[in-house]
Design a protein around this motif. Structure first.
Motif, PDB file in Angstrom:
ATOM      1  N   CYS A  52      -0.359  -0.348   5.239  1.00  0.00           N
ATOM      2  CA  CYS A  52      -0.967   0.038   3.955  1.00  0.00           C
ATOM      3  C   CYS A  52      -2.020   1.137   4.049  1.00  0.00           C
ATOM      4  O   CYS A  52      -2.748   1.374   3.091  1.00  0.00           O
ATOM      5  N   ILE A  53      -2.116   1.823   5.172  1.00  0.00           N
ATOM      6  CA  ILE A  53      -3.080   2.921   5.311  1.00  0.00           C
ATOM      7  C   ILE A  53      -2.326   4.169   5.767  1.00  0.00           C
ATOM      8  O   ILE A  53      -1.560   4.127   6.727  1.00  0.00           O
ATOM      9  N   ARG A  59      -6.132   6.817   3.816  1.00  0.00           N
ATOM     10  CA  ARG A  59      -6.397   6.264   2.492  1.00  0.00           C
ATOM     11  C   ARG A  59      -5.540   5.017   2.275  1.00  0.00           C
ATOM     12  O   ARG A  59      -4.369   4.986   2.652  1.00  0.00           O
ATOM     13  N   LEU A  60      -6.117   3.989   1.686  1.00  0.00           N
ATOM     14  CA  LEU A  60      -5.393   2.763   1.364  1.00  0.00           C
ATOM     15  C   LEU A  60      -4.436   3.047   0.211  1.00  0.00           C
ATOM     16  O   LEU A  60      -4.850   3.549  -0.827  1.00  0.00           O
ATOM     17  N   ARG A  63      -1.421  -2.997  -0.987  1.00  0.00           N
ATOM     18  CA  ARG A  63      -2.014  -4.252  -0.520  1.00  0.00           C
ATOM     19  C   ARG A  63      -0.894  -5.189  -0.082  1.00  0.00           C
ATOM     20  O   ARG A  63       0.142  -5.262  -0.754  1.00  0.00           O
TER      21      ARG A  63
END
Length: 83
Positions: A52-53, A59-60, A63
C-alpha cells in the motif's frame, strides 16, 4: 456473502500512482467501473516493496482490509489511476 471468484477475469489492467505515475500492480479487474478495491489474490504482478505504499514517492495509496472474507486493498480516492 460469497467470496470473490479466485480465478477471476482474464482482462488485466495496469495500476499506477496518480502523483508520480509509477506502476504499482498488474490486476485482473472485472467490470467497467471505478477501481475501489483490489483483491490480493487477483494481483498478477506486484511492483511495490511494502504493501500500500508507492515505491517511488512513498505515498500511501490504499489500506489493507478484509472484504467478503478475502484479503484486499481498499483504494484511497484519487491516489491511483489505471489503464
Amino acid at each position: 456473502m460469497a467470496k470473490p471468484n479466485k480465478k477471476g477475469p482474464t482482462k488485466t489492467v495496469d495500476i499506477f500512482c496518480s502523483q508520480c505515475k509509477t506502476q504499482l500492480f498488474k490486476y485482473r479487474k472485472g467490470g467497467k467501473g471505478a477501481l475501489v478495491k483490489c483483491f490480493i489474490e487477483r494481483i498478477s504482478q506486484d511492483f511495490t516493496s511494502t504493501p500500500c505504499i508507492c515505491p517511488q514517492c512513498e505515498r500511501l495509496f490504499a489500506r489493507e482490509t478484509i472484504i467478503r472474507g478475502a484479503p484486499a486493498y481498499k483504494m484511497i480516492g484519487g491516489k491511483v489511476t489505471f489503464k
